[in-house]
Motif scaffolding. Structure first.
Motif, PDB file in Angstrom:
ATOM      1  N   LYS A 103      68.852  48.149  44.217  1.00  0.00           N
ATOM      2  CA  LYS A 103      68.030  46.955  44.019  1.00  0.00           C
ATOM      3  C   LYS A 103      66.803  47.270  43.175  1.00  0.00           C
ATOM      4  CE  LYS A 103      65.608  43.274  46.529  1.00  0.00           C
ATOM      5  NZ  LYS A 103      65.235  42.734  47.849  1.00  0.00           N
ATOM      6  N   GLU A 104      66.557  46.434  42.177  1.00  0.00           N
ATOM      7  CA  GLU A 104      65.429  46.641  41.262  1.00  0.00           C
ATOM      8  C   GLU A 104      64.145  46.080  41.866  1.00  0.00           C
ATOM      9  OE1 GLU A 104      63.258  48.074  39.071  1.00  0.00           O
ATOM     10  OE2 GLU A 104      65.068  48.160  37.822  1.00  0.00           O
ATOM     11  N   ASN A 105      63.233  46.993  42.177  1.00  0.00           N
ATOM     12  CA  ASN A 105      61.907  46.594  42.650  1.00  0.00           C
ATOM     13  C   ASN A 105      60.816  47.019  41.678  1.00  0.00           C
ATOM     14  OD1 ASN A 105      61.678  45.355  45.585  1.00  0.00           O
ATOM     15  ND2 ASN A 105      63.422  46.738  45.591  1.00  0.00           N
ATOM     16  N   PHE A 106      61.216  47.392  40.443  1.00  0.00           N
ATOM     17  CA  PHE A 106      60.281  47.824  39.404  1.00  0.00           C
ATOM     18  C   PHE A 106      59.546  49.107  39.798  1.00  0.00           C
ATOM     19  CE2 PHE A 106      60.507  43.155  39.498  1.00  0.00           C
ATOM     20  CZ  PHE A 106      61.067  42.901  38.260  1.00  0.00           C
ATOM     21  N   PHE A 107      60.140  49.909  40.695  1.00  0.00           N
ATOM     22  CA  PHE A 107      59.496  51.132  41.168  1.00  0.00           C
ATOM     23  C   PHE A 107      59.018  51.988  39.995  1.00  0.00           C
ATOM     24  CE2 PHE A 107      62.287  50.842  45.145  1.00  0.00           C
ATOM     25  CZ  PHE A 107      61.249  50.421  45.956  1.00  0.00           C
ATOM     26  N   GLY A 108      57.689  52.165  39.887  1.00  0.00           N
ATOM     27  CA  GLY A 108      57.087  53.093  38.940  1.00  0.00           C
ATOM     28  C   GLY A 108      57.169  52.716  37.486  1.00  0.00           C
TER      29      GLY A 108
END
Length: 371
Positions: free
Chosen positions: A91-96
């Motif tokens: 899942k894409e959570n825009f981590f970093g």
């Protein structure tokens, strides 16, 4: 007394180097994969004090950042995934990630430049978020330069990519300085009038990389006003004083102290997910925010030349994501402090402009400093 200070500093640096020997950092081999035919890799930076930062060219992301706690033990303060395939497939959570072309939201997925309307993907309800589903966070960036403590990523965003006009050339330079700063510097140029608002979306937990809540972290934000939002988290255009509201972080306050207060704005964001209007901005980096974790003793200061900062308290994390070290990132298990221009600025002429014209040079700066 001055010799005592030098001795204490030397002792701390020696202790940090000793703890580093016990540290297991992420494996670069675990990031060797491909995305749309392009190689994805992990890169490791280190400063003279033993701090370590790891980044990937997939989204030009910060993957991990190891800093010492009050006992000198190095630990990761960044929340997210631990392999290249996880970043690509989970899942894409825009981590970093570097966010572009527009960090944050644009209302109704539209804006106008010189009487021409541009339509964007509506990937957040009726609105556009973080450059769309195929934004800068889903691109494999080129590594232009890397030294022991510095790396520069570059990306050419073609005309009409994501609906945005102009061929935009972007560079992002990360430097892990000997002052224990992760410095992020942004540069860009365009060949057609466009809008641009770049930011970094690193999730932090200064205590334990996301095992526990960030509600006990103490937060200070150098802002007397914030921009309230509507039900779609689009700013109304008002600047509202924080005094007397749960949004007053002008002095150090535990994040959880007022997050469950009955407040219309908190209800809309399920907690804190708002832009604060920074007090001072003369194109010189100023202290925008400060986070203190009373358990680990770690302190992070945020400096920027941007007019705003988005504080997101991890309200949409729900424990269903398994990140690094087998950690399930739970509700409010991480926070973001994204230096930026204001959300929906292309449709709010009263906000600082985000227009970039041919011949102009875009420049932004964000510094995360650790103590």
């Amino acid at each position: 007394m001055k010799y005592l200070g030098v001795f204490i500093l030397a002792l701390l640096l020696w202790n940090c180097s000793e703890k580093k020997a016990e540290l297991t950092i992420l494996s670069e081999q675990d990031f060797n994969t491909t995305y749309k035919g392009e190689e994805v890799k992990l890169y490791t930076l280190e400063n003279s004090n033993g701090l370590i930062c790891q980044l990937t060219n997939f989204g030009a992301r910060v993957v991990s950042l190891y800093t010492p706690n009050k006992d000198g033990n190095l630990g990761d303060v960044v929340v997210g995934y631990g392999t290249g395939d996880d970043f690509i497939n989970k899942k894409e959570n825009f981590f970093g990630a570097i966010i572009g072309r527009y960090g944050n939201r644009i209302g109704e997925g539209r804006f106008v430049i010189d009487e021409t309307e541009y339509l964007l993907e509506k990937n957040d309800g009726a609105n556009h978020l973080h450059g769309g589903s195929d934004g800068f966070h889903r691109q494999v960036w080129t590594v232009e330069n890397q030294t022991g403590n510095e790396i520069t990523f570059s990306l050419l965003s073609p005309d009409m990519a994501g609906g945005y006009p102009g061929n935009v050339q972007v560079q992002v330079k990360y430097q892990l300085t000997d002052a224990n700063e992760l410095e992020i510097e942004y540069f860009a140029e365009t060949d057609k009038a466009t809008v641009l608002n770049l930011t970094n979306h690193t999730y932090f937990n200064l205590k334990d990389a996301g095992k526990s809540s960030i509600n006990d972290h103490k937060l200070t934000i150098n802002a007397d006003y914030y921009t309230p939002v509507d039900g779609g988290l689009i700013p109304t255009g008002e600047l509202v004083a924080v005094a007397g509201t749960p949004f007053d972080f002008t002095s150090a306050t535990a994040i959880g102290d007022r997050v469950d207060t009955e407040d219309d704005q908190l209800a809309k964001g399920k907690g804190y997910d708002h832009n604060w209007v920074l007090n001072v901005n003369n194109n010189e980096a100023v202290l925008a925010a400060k986070v203190e974790d009373p358990v680990s003793g770690r302190v992070m200061e945020v400096y920027t030349i941007e007019p705003g900062i988005q504080f997101y308290g991890g309200n949409f994390l729900d424990g269903t994501i398994e990140g690094k070290y087998g950690i399930s990132v739970d509700f409010r298990g991480a926070l973001c402090l994204e230096t930026q221009h204001f959300p929906d600025s292309p449709n709010k002429p009263e906000f600082p402009s985000v227009k970039l014209l041919p011949g102009e040079k875009y420049h932004s700066l964000c510094i995360y400093k650790f103590k």
